[in-house]
Design a protein around this motif. Structure first.
Motif, short mmCIF file in Angstrom:
data_model
loop_
_atom_site.label_atom_id
_atom_site.label_comp_id
_atom_site.label_asym_id
_atom_site.label_seq_id
_atom_site.Cartn_x
_atom_site.Cartn_y
_atom_site.Cartn_z
N GLU A 1 0.72 -1.45 -0.35
CA GLU A 1 -0.11 0.14 0.28
C GLU A 1 1.03 1.46 0.12
O GLU A 1 0.59 2.35 -0.74
CB GLU A 1 -1.10 0.09 1.63
CG GLU A 1 -2.06 1.20 1.41
CD GLU A 1 -2.68 1.55 2.66
OE1 GLU A 1 -3.08 2.81 2.52
OE2 GLU A 1 -2.72 0.12 2.75
N SER A 2 1.83 1.15 0.66
CA SER A 2 2.51 2.13 1.24
C SER A 2 3.91 2.55 -0.56
O SER A 2 3.36 3.53 -0.91
CB SER A 2 3.43 1.82 2.04
OG SER A 2 4.68 3.38 1.95
N THR B 1 9.58 6.82 3.60
CA THR B 1 11.48 7.31 4.11
C THR B 1 12.17 6.07 3.41
O THR B 1 12.63 7.03 2.51
CB THR B 1 11.31 7.10 5.46
OG1 THR B 1 10.30 8.07 6.02
CG2 THR B 1 12.93 8.19 5.39
N ILE B 2 11.91 5.11 3.43
CA ILE B 2 12.40 4.32 2.43
C ILE B 2 13.07 4.59 1.40
O ILE B 2 13.96 4.44 0.51
CB ILE B 2 12.51 2.63 2.85
CG1 ILE B 2 12.92 2.12 4.60
CG2 ILE B 2 13.36 1.85 2.55
CD1 ILE B 2 12.21 0.55 5.05
N GLU B 3 11.33 4.18 0.72
CA GLU B 3 11.37 4.68 -1.05
C GLU B 3 12.24 5.93 -1.11
O GLU B 3 12.59 6.13 -1.83
CB GLU B 3 10.26 4.44 -1.08
CG GLU B 3 10.21 5.14 -3.15
CD GLU B 3 8.77 5.09 -3.45
OE1 GLU B 3 8.09 4.46 -3.58
OE2 GLU B 3 7.75 5.92 -2.16
N SER B 4 12.02 7.16 -0.47
CA SER B 4 12.25 8.44 -1.25
C SER B 4 13.65 8.67 -0.94
O SER B 4 14.64 8.81 -2.15
CB SER B 4 11.91 9.23 0.41
OG SER B 4 12.40 10.39 -0.61
N LYS C 1 5.41 8.08 -5.01
CA LYS C 1 5.75 8.78 -5.89
C LYS C 1 6.46 7.75 -6.77
O LYS C 1 6.98 8.74 -8.23
CB LYS C 1 5.57 10.60 -5.57
CG LYS C 1 7.45 10.60 -5.08
CD LYS C 1 7.97 11.62 -4.16
CE LYS C 1 8.89 12.43 -3.85
NZ LYS C 1 8.63 13.51 -2.87
N ILE C 2 7.24 7.29 -6.03
CA ILE C 2 8.48 6.77 -7.19
C ILE C 2 8.11 4.97 -8.03
O ILE C 2 6.98 4.63 -7.16
CB ILE C 2 9.39 5.60 -6.58
CG1 ILE C 2 9.90 7.25 -5.62
CG2 ILE C 2 10.86 5.45 -7.40
CD1 ILE C 2 11.12 8.43 -6.44
N LYS C 3 8.24 5.31 -9.53
CA LYS C 3 7.97 3.96 -9.71
C LYS C 3 8.38 2.54 -9.73
O LYS C 3 9.83 2.63 -9.50
CB LYS C 3 7.37 4.43 -11.32
CG LYS C 3 6.88 3.29 -12.28
CD LYS C 3 6.62 4.14 -13.36
CE LYS C 3 6.72 3.07 -14.62
NZ LYS C 3 5.94 2.96 -15.92
#
Length: 144
Positions: free
Chosen positions: A21-22, A128-131, A27-29
């Motif tokens: 879900e997160s 935050t991990i993704e970013s 915003k990152i594909k």
């Protein structure tokens, strides 16, 4: 921009759904592959293919306590393998034990994050991990 390939190795269905879900709302594909036991994860990561670099994920989110083969064993195998050692492994565990943190870093985890208990906190950690790992950190290019 090419989607980032994320491998989630996690046996808790609730944590899998929250992570999905997160990342879906991020915003990152990305392409998220989920594996729910350690033996299957090793088989996937070490399967024979023509181009090892292309089959590897860009990032691995790894739980420590998995059925069949532990996250520690997976981490050790990845970081000892010349072709796989550069893939960032983020240990995402419910443990806060100093011994788990220390052993993860001794096995060359790229970071150790304790899973928050609260839903919103968990979602924020994944975002935050993704970013951080996609927007800020420079990952090795595949095919090099």
């Amino acid at each position: 921009m090419k989607p980032i390939e994320i491998l989630l190795i996690e046996d808790n269905p609730g944590d899998v759904e929250l992570t999905k879900e997160s990342l879906r709302n991020g915003k990152i594909k990305n392409n998220l592959k989920v594996i729910m036991d350690g033996e299957e994860a090793l088989n996937f990561l070490f399967r024979e293919l023509d181009d090892v670099d292309e089959m590897l994920p860009d990032i691995i989110l790894l739980d420590l306590n998995l059925p069949k083969v532990s996250g520690r064993e997976i981490l050790k195998a990845l970081k000892e393998d010349e072709l796989r050692c550069s893939v960032p492994v983020i240990v995402l565990s419910s443990s806060e034990a100093a011994s788990d943190i220390k052993s993860s870093y001794q096995l060359h985890a790229n970071c150790f994050i304790t899973k928050p208990v609260m839903l919103n906190d968990f979602l924020n950690v994944i975002k935050t991990i993704e970013s951080f790992w996609v927007e800020i950190v420079k990952l090795p290019e595949k095919g090099r």
